[in-house]
Design a protein around this motif. Structure first.
Motif, short mmCIF file in Angstrom:
data_model
loop_
_atom_site.label_atom_id
_atom_site.label_comp_id
_atom_site.label_asym_id
_atom_site.label_seq_id
_atom_site.Cartn_x
_atom_site.Cartn_y
_atom_site.Cartn_z
N ILE A 35 0.86 -1.19 0.00
CA ILE A 35 0.00 0.00 0.00
C ILE A 35 0.89 1.23 0.00
N GLY A 36 0.62 2.17 -0.91
CA GLY A 36 1.41 3.40 -0.94
C GLY A 36 1.12 4.24 -2.16
N ARG A 37 1.99 5.22 -2.38
CA ARG A 37 1.84 6.18 -3.47
C ARG A 37 2.62 5.78 -4.72
N ALA A 38 3.56 4.87 -4.58
CA ALA A 38 4.41 4.47 -5.71
C ALA A 38 3.61 3.68 -6.75
N ASP A 39 4.11 3.73 -7.98
CA ASP A 39 3.42 3.05 -9.09
C ASP A 39 3.41 1.54 -8.94
N ASP A 40 4.38 0.97 -8.22
CA ASP A 40 4.44 -0.50 -8.09
C ASP A 40 3.61 -1.03 -6.92
N CYS A 41 2.85 -0.17 -6.25
CA CYS A 41 2.02 -0.61 -5.13
C CYS A 41 0.77 -1.31 -5.65
N ASP A 42 0.34 -2.34 -4.92
CA ASP A 42 -0.87 -3.07 -5.29
C ASP A 42 -2.12 -2.22 -5.02
N LEU A 43 -2.09 -1.47 -3.94
CA LEU A 43 -3.19 -0.57 -3.57
C LEU A 43 -2.59 0.83 -3.54
N ARG A 44 -2.80 1.56 -4.63
CA ARG A 44 -2.15 2.87 -4.80
C ARG A 44 -3.06 3.99 -4.30
N ILE A 45 -2.49 4.88 -3.46
CA ILE A 45 -3.22 6.02 -2.91
C ILE A 45 -2.44 7.28 -3.27
N ASP A 46 -3.04 8.13 -4.07
CA ASP A 46 -2.38 9.36 -4.48
C ASP A 46 -2.76 10.48 -3.51
N HIS A 47 -2.00 10.57 -2.42
CA HIS A 47 -2.26 11.57 -1.37
C HIS A 47 -0.91 11.97 -0.77
N GLU A 48 -0.75 13.27 -0.47
CA GLU A 48 0.54 13.76 0.01
C GLU A 48 0.95 13.17 1.37
N GLN A 49 0.00 12.69 2.17
CA GLN A 49 0.34 12.09 3.47
C GLN A 49 0.69 10.61 3.36
N VAL A 50 0.63 10.06 2.17
CA VAL A 50 0.93 8.65 1.97
C VAL A 50 2.34 8.52 1.42
N SER A 51 3.14 7.67 2.05
CA SER A 51 4.51 7.43 1.62
C SER A 51 4.50 6.59 0.34
N PRO A 52 5.62 6.62 -0.42
CA PRO A 52 5.67 5.79 -1.63
C PRO A 52 5.39 4.31 -1.34
N ARG A 53 5.96 3.80 -0.29
CA ARG A 53 5.67 2.43 0.17
C ARG A 53 5.31 2.55 1.65
N HIS A 54 4.05 2.77 1.92
CA HIS A 54 3.55 3.14 3.24
C HIS A 54 3.40 1.92 4.16
N ALA A 55 2.76 0.87 3.64
CA ALA A 55 2.47 -0.29 4.48
C ALA A 55 2.33 -1.54 3.61
N GLU A 56 2.34 -2.66 4.28
CA GLU A 56 2.05 -3.91 3.57
C GLU A 56 1.17 -4.79 4.45
N ILE A 57 0.37 -5.59 3.77
CA ILE A 57 -0.42 -6.61 4.44
C ILE A 57 0.06 -7.93 3.89
N ARG A 58 0.55 -8.78 4.77
CA ARG A 58 1.13 -10.05 4.34
C ARG A 58 0.37 -11.20 4.99
N GLU A 59 0.09 -12.22 4.18
CA GLU A 59 -0.55 -13.42 4.70
C GLU A 59 0.50 -14.26 5.40
N GLN A 60 0.18 -14.69 6.62
CA GLN A 60 1.11 -15.49 7.41
C GLN A 60 0.88 -16.98 7.15
N GLU A 61 1.80 -17.77 7.62
CA GLU A 61 1.72 -19.22 7.41
C GLU A 61 0.46 -19.83 8.03
N ASN A 62 -0.01 -19.25 9.14
CA ASN A 62 -1.21 -19.78 9.81
C ASN A 62 -2.50 -19.32 9.15
#
Length: 140
Positions: free
Chosen positions: A26-53
Motif C-alpha cells: 500500500i502506498g503512493r508508488a506506481d508499483d504498489c498493489d493498492l495505490r493512494i495518491d495523497h501527500e500524506q501517503v509514503s511511496p511504500r507506506h504499508a504492507e499486508i502479508r498473509e502469514q503461514e497460519n
C-alpha cells in the motif's frame, strides 16, 4: 490467493473492494498493489502479508507514515475480519467472505431493536385527545 479483501469505507476508496494477495503493498508508488495518491501517503507506506497460519499481518514500512488500526496508531499488528484500517484520508474495513467480523457483529450489535417511536407517537396522540376532551373541544 488470500480469502480476505479490503472494502473502502471513506475517502477516495469508498465503496471499492480490493482483494488481498499473499503480499499487498500500500502506498503512493506506481508499483504498489493498492495505490493512494495523497501527500500524506509514503511511496511504500504499508504492507499486508498473509502469514503461514492463514492470518494477516499489517506492517508499517515508512516510520514517517501513520497507520490507524481500529483508531489506534500501529507499526506491526495482526489483523482480523472487521478491523478498520485508516491511512491518510482513506479508510477500509477488512472482510473475509464467510467469516463473521467479530468486532462488527457482536451479539449486542445484532440483537433486535425495540421500536419505541411508534408507541411514543400513539401515547402522545392519546394524551392530546384526552386533553381536548377534558377541555370540551371534542363532542364526545
Amino acid at each position: 490467493m488470500s480469502k480476505y479483501r479490503l472494502k473502502g469505507a471513506s475517502g477516495p476508496v469508498i465503496n471499492q473492494s480490493f482483494p488481498l494477495g499473499a503480499r499487498t503493498l500500500i502506498g503512493r508508488a506506481d508499483d504498489c498493489d493498492l495505490r493512494i495518491d495523497h501527500e500524506q501517503v509514503s511511496p511504500r507506506h504499508a504492507e499486508i502479508r498473509e502469514q503461514e497460519n492463514g492470518g494477516l499481518l499489517l506492517t508499517q514500512l515508512d516510520p514517517a507514515g501513520e497507520i490507524l488500526l481500529n483508531g489506534e496508531a500501529v507499526r506491526k499488528n495482526p489483523l482480523a475480519s472487521g478491523d478498520e484500517i485508516r491511512i491518510a484520508n482513506c479508510r477500509w474495513v477488512l472482510q473475509a467472505p464467510g467469516l463473521r467480523p467479530e468486532k462488527v457483529l457482536t451479539s449486542e450489535a445484532v440483537r433486535p431493536r425495540r421500536g419505541y417511536l411508534p408507541w411514543l407517537i400513539v401515547a402522545a396522540l392519546m394524551a392530546a385527545a384526552a386533553g381536548a376532551w377534558y377541555q370540551g373541544l371534542l363532542p364526545f
